[in-house]
Every structure is written in structure tokens, then in C-alpha cells.
Design an enzyme around this catalytic site. Sequence first.
Site, mmCIF file in Angstrom:
data_model
loop_
_atom_site.group_PDB
_atom_site.id
_atom_site.type_symbol
_atom_site.label_atom_id
_atom_site.label_comp_id
_atom_site.label_asym_id
_atom_site.label_seq_id
_atom_site.Cartn_x
_atom_site.Cartn_y
_atom_site.Cartn_z
ATOM 1 N N GLY B 319 0.819 -1.199 0.000
ATOM 2 C CA GLY B 319 0.000 0.000 0.000
ATOM 3 C C GLY B 319 0.857 1.254 0.000
ATOM 4 O O GLY B 319 1.930 1.305 -0.611
ATOM 5 N N SER B 320 0.402 2.234 0.743
ATOM 6 C CA SER B 320 1.040 3.552 0.663
ATOM 7 C C SER B 320 2.444 3.588 1.247
ATOM 8 O O SER B 320 3.177 4.550 1.015
ATOM 9 C CB SER B 320 0.168 4.583 1.371
ATOM 10 O OG SER B 320 -1.053 4.713 0.687
#
Lengths: 146, 647
Positions: B319-320
Site C-alpha cells: 500500500g502507501s
Amino acid sequence: MSAVTAPLRRSREAAPDPRRHLHVVDEPVIRHTLAYALVMVAVVGASVFGAVTLNALAAGASVEARALDAHVSEAERTYAQLVADVASLEDPARIRETALELGLVPSGPARFVTLERNLPADGAVVATERPGATQDPLKPLLSVER
Amino acid sequence: MTGPSRRRRISAPRLRTRTAGDIGVRRIRWLLVIYALIVLMTVGKLIEIQVINADTYADLGVRQRARTIDLPATRGRVYDRDGDVLATSVQAATIYGDPRVFRPTSTPDGIAVPPAADAAEVGTQLAPLLGMDAAEVTERLERDAHFVYLGRQLDHEVGAEISELNLPGVGVLQEPQRVYPSNGLAAQVVGFTGIDGEGLQGLEARYDTVLSGQPGMLVLERAPGGLDIASGVRELVPPEVGTDLVLTIDRDIQHVAERAAMDAMEEHNAVGASVLVMEVATQEVLAMASVPGFDPNTRGDEDRSTWRNRAVTDVFEPGSTQKALTVAAAIEEGLVTSDTVMSVEDGIVVSGKRFTDSSRRETEEWSVSEVMERSSNVGTIQIAQELGPERLEDYLRDFGYGAPTGGAFPGESGGLLMSHEDWWGTSLPTIAIGQGVAVTLLQAASSYATIANDGVAVTPQIVRGSVGEDGRLTRSAAPSEHRVISADTAVQVRGMLEMAVAGEAGTGARAMVDGYRVAGKTGTARKPAEGARGYSGEYVATFVGFAPVDDPQIVVAVMLDEPRPQFYGGLVAAPVFSEVMQAALAARRVAPDGVGQGLRQAMAVARLQAEERAQQEGPALEADDIASPPVGSPAGGDGTGVSADEP
């Protein structure tokens, strides 16, 4: 048996050594048969006793060695068990649980104190003679010079 | 001599009558010949036995008298980095039976012989000591066998008690038992051994040959009665004790990590959680926690899925958290700097697919640092497009993606990173924001440790060294190092990551640690659907970061698997990071580099806590803080410093 040899034997018998009965006779040897037998019995007995004793000593040493081995093994076993027990008692989860049972509470975040001035232990240089010492307002109170 | 006389001599015996004396002499001579032959045969046999085959017969004799006792080697211990015991061996008692004693037999003449003992009676006496049912013990004693186990690896005291009973047909053996004094602490890392002492899982299996040592042997001469012959042969080949293993794990930090992970898993109804703590300079793993865990002392009763070391076996989309690497690559390539301002639209279309940020907004002029702080998908994709697929893949592999890290982590997965040649149209934007790529928590932590370590990647380590018989620590081979990004780039990325935590729009406000400047990044990624294409409705929440920012010492990575109903990394993973990082910094005695919690930060944290309570207690009332976000949606723009990072 040959007949030819007979005369020779006779001639030998016929010419005995004339000094045979004149030689010096040694003093008759007294044979201590009983003492000899006793010595031999003693030697044999001592040998048997020595062998048995050695064997008994070896057996005793062997038993002692086995006992020591067992003692060492037991000591090693106890040591290993104690190591495990200590590690178990040091388990952080157990300590935390015990602490909570005793009514302790988790501590807050650590606080750090920053000193405005270094201490001697931190490498600070401590002057042996401070320039302003004479102007120390406390000096008259703490000194014999007051 | 003349002819007649010869004839006379020859013929004389024929004519002479044998007297009794002649016959006696003749017999004696024959007897002497026979005796001589017998003596010759005896002497010959003696020569064969005593000279020619002396060694062979000596060996045969020794074999008949000698008894060989195998001496098992004591398995080496496993210590943490401070010498605290994580695994050791103790002596345990094994109880066996000889069922022949309990069976009636018969002599070769057919005379029936009753059994030497009654199995039921012995079973009744043994059952309470063995913790078994008397019928079961009796059944084992009556089996058609020569040897049956009645109990294995029981307490030494139980064995001593049974020995004192002196039961017929029952014996006690001593054998080592592997114990884990801290129960489930670092269980997935340390692993466990089988009942015979062979390593089966974790480091116990990987370092089995080192830990197990060499068994010894004791040869004794024993008389037929079983007693040792004192003057006989006694040959001892002592066993070689196994080498002790010293891990890089810190027991106290490991405990905090496991507790924090378990608390978070229960609080957020996650199916699992992992926490990894790592030293920046050496990438030595200080803690590697996976929950739910298990107790290796009673592993037979545990679910096998709990044996898995999730931090190295399970992969997830980062993810981020991935965005920091994408931006670092772009800075290193000279495409942008942290101050480069770019126009970031509300969305971006790549290969027909539109990518947006988590919340709708107008087109903004943001610096790269602000893109990171706000965890903007659009801004990161724009930067990745300038970088291109080939360079992005190269940097990700340099950061450690797509291959095992090279440390001695049992069962380690290499993650998933396709070659850029196999990427399709949307691969670049998705991989740039941490989707379409899978990593282990170890890889995620290692990549951030590289940024924290001024751009130098070091092979992560879990084994610090070994301790031999001399008691000295022999350190493991020095880990390999290679530079991924320059120190200047690393400093810029560290600054951006700090803003992601401490900035007004940062997504990781809950990761703050009082007294320290913290850098890190939240991550929230959907989980791929099992057995189907696309994504499921479940999420993986992550937070990876390090502290102190000025001189990073510790990296902490947190992953929660399928948290519900909140699933954002900033909400569920960041608090775990904060708790573990605070404990790790204190345990490693890292001096603070920041100021204490100010009034503004204290108010922000208090507001966040109030929001949490409100969400747990039910719908917010008007009297409550109107900025409280609804359950399951990200908080943002309310001054709390928390915003969504969901792409």
C-alpha cells in the site's frame, strides 16, 4: 649291551683315584625346610593378598568413579533444570502478570532530564581555581574566613 | 659286517618271544607319540589363537563382555542478544515396559510358566504417576511386543518415583527434553524440536546440525551378572555439546511487540498481526512478533497455522508505505526534489483506469513533500510516470523487493514483483502506490531501514553468532551491504516521512512518540481475493517508520491482517508502532531528539482518543466533537492530523 666294553669298566674300577677320600668335606648344609616352606607360603600368600587387594582397590575405585559420574550427571541435570527455571521466572510476561497482581501499574513514557551544565563524569573540565570564587556570596557563610 | 650276521640280526626279532616288558615299553612309546601329537596340536592351536589370530579373538572376547552405551549430546541453547535463555534442554524421564514379563510362557519341555507379574496390578500403580488411565497402561503392558513406551519426557521426579517402586517389567530411561522457558515468546522465530530432539520448525530446524552436537559413547566390560569388570576396558568417547545460538532478538522488546500485536488484533478483530523491530545500522532484528502465537511446550494442542512466522512467510501489498520508495527513486534519479512543486489533479487516468486520492478535492499545487504527507495517489503516480517502469523495478529490487533478504529466516518468502517486461498498462501506477506488488513485513522494514541508514542496504540478520565450548561468542559473518540511494536522497525522504507523521495533513499522527521525532508512513491495501481475480473486501493495514529522525536507530513495521471495522493503517497500525517504538527506544537507551509533547499535540491526541471512545460507544451525539468521523471511514481535514491514505 656289548661285551667289548666290559674290560674298560673293569679297568676303570681297577684304577680308583688314590686321593678321593682326602678331599676337604664341606660342613654339612642345614636345610631349614620348615622355614623355607613358611617363607614360600608367606610369599604366595602375600602375592595372593596383594592381587586380591589390588583387585578390590580397583573395584572400589571403579565404584567410586561410577558414583562420581552419577554425581556429576545429577549436578549437570540440576544445573540445566535451574537454568530453565530461572529463565522461566525471568519471562517478561510472568513478571508483568505478577506486577499487576501486586497492584503495580504500567509506567508512563520515559522522561529525560537534560542538564544545563555538564557534570565531571561527562568529561567537563573542573577548574581548580575558579575566578569568581572570591566573589561567591556564600563563601563568608561557609568559610572560616567569615 | 658280513651277510650271515645281517640275516641273523634281522631274523632275530621274529624268533624272539615278546615279553610283557617289551609290550609295555612299546605301548608307552605309542602313548608318547600320541601325547606328542596332542601337544603339537595344542601348541599349534595356541599359536593360532595367541599369535596368528590374537587380535580377532581379543575383539570377539571384548564384544562378548563389552556393553556400549550411547551418550546423547546435549543440544545447544538458544539465547537472545543479552544472554537470556529462549530454549534449553533438561533431563526428562521416559518410562518403558517389557510386556514379556506379563505373559505366561512355557519351557522347551512344555511346562507352563506363569507370568512374572500382573499387568493390571502394575498398571494400577503406574497410572496415577503417568497421568494415564490404568486400563490404558495395562493394555500397553499386555501388547505383543518386547518394548513399549508408557510415558515419554516426564518430569525427572516422576521417573525417580517410579524407579523407587522397582516394578517388574518397568524401566526408566533418562533422555533430554527441549523446553522453552518463556513459553510462547518468539515461538515462531525459535521454532521447536521433535520428541527425539531433532529440529522441526524455525531456527531449531535451520540450525539443527549446529545445535544438536555429536553423540558420544561409553564402552564397558561387564560380567555375566551385569556388574562392571573393574579392571576391564572402559572406553569413553564424550559427547560434543551442541553449539549455543545467540539471536539478535531482545526479549523485552519482543514481549512488548507480541503484547501490542495481540492487543491490536483483539481490539480491531483482525485475523492476525505482525510486528517487526529492527536496528537501523546493522538491520539486526530486535523483535519479530506474529499473533496469534503458540506455546512450543504444548504445540500439539495448538493450531498449526499459528506456527507460521507471518513476518517472513506472509506477503501482502504494502500500500502507501511503498510511496516512499517510489519517491526516493525519483529523487535519486534527479527527477524531483522534496521541494519540487507539481500540479496534482483530482484524478489521473492511466490505460483507461482512473486513479484518485481518498477524498475528492480541487487540483492542488503540492510539493513532493506534501504529496507524501497527504499520501496522494495521484501525485505519486505522476512521479512514477516520470521514473518509468524499468527504473522503478530496478530500485524496488535494490530495496529488497522480489527476493528473500538473504538472512537466515526459515520459510522466508521473496515476495512478488514481476519483471517490468511483463507489466501491463496499469502496472506502473498500481505498483507505484503499493498495489500489484507483494512484500513480507521483513522486506518492508528492511527497505525503510535502508532509507534510515543513509541509503545503504544491509542484509537483515536474526542470528548474532554462536557460543562454543570456550564460552566465547563467534559472530555471524558480516552482512553484505550495498548502496541503493545517496545519503542526500535518504535525508530528503526522511524529512518527508517525518511530515507524514508530524505534519498537519500527515496520516500517521498516532505514530508519534513523546520526546522523539518519528518518521514513517501508513499503508492500507486491499487483499486479493482467494481463488478469483480482483480484490476481496478485506484490508491489510500497515505502518512502517523509524526514529529518531536525526540519527535513526530503530525501525518498526506493523501489519494487521483484516482489521474490522476500522482498517486504515493510520488508525489501527500507527498506535501499535508508537507503543512498540517507545518501548524499543527506551530498551535500547536511545536519547530523545525531539521536544516533549506540546499542548497542541496533546490536544490532538486527546481528540483522537475521544473519537475512538465515541466510535466504540455508539453514534456521535451533537454534543460530541462534530469532527468525529463515522465508523469505518477515514478521519481527515478536522485538524486531528489524520487523513485517509486509501487509494
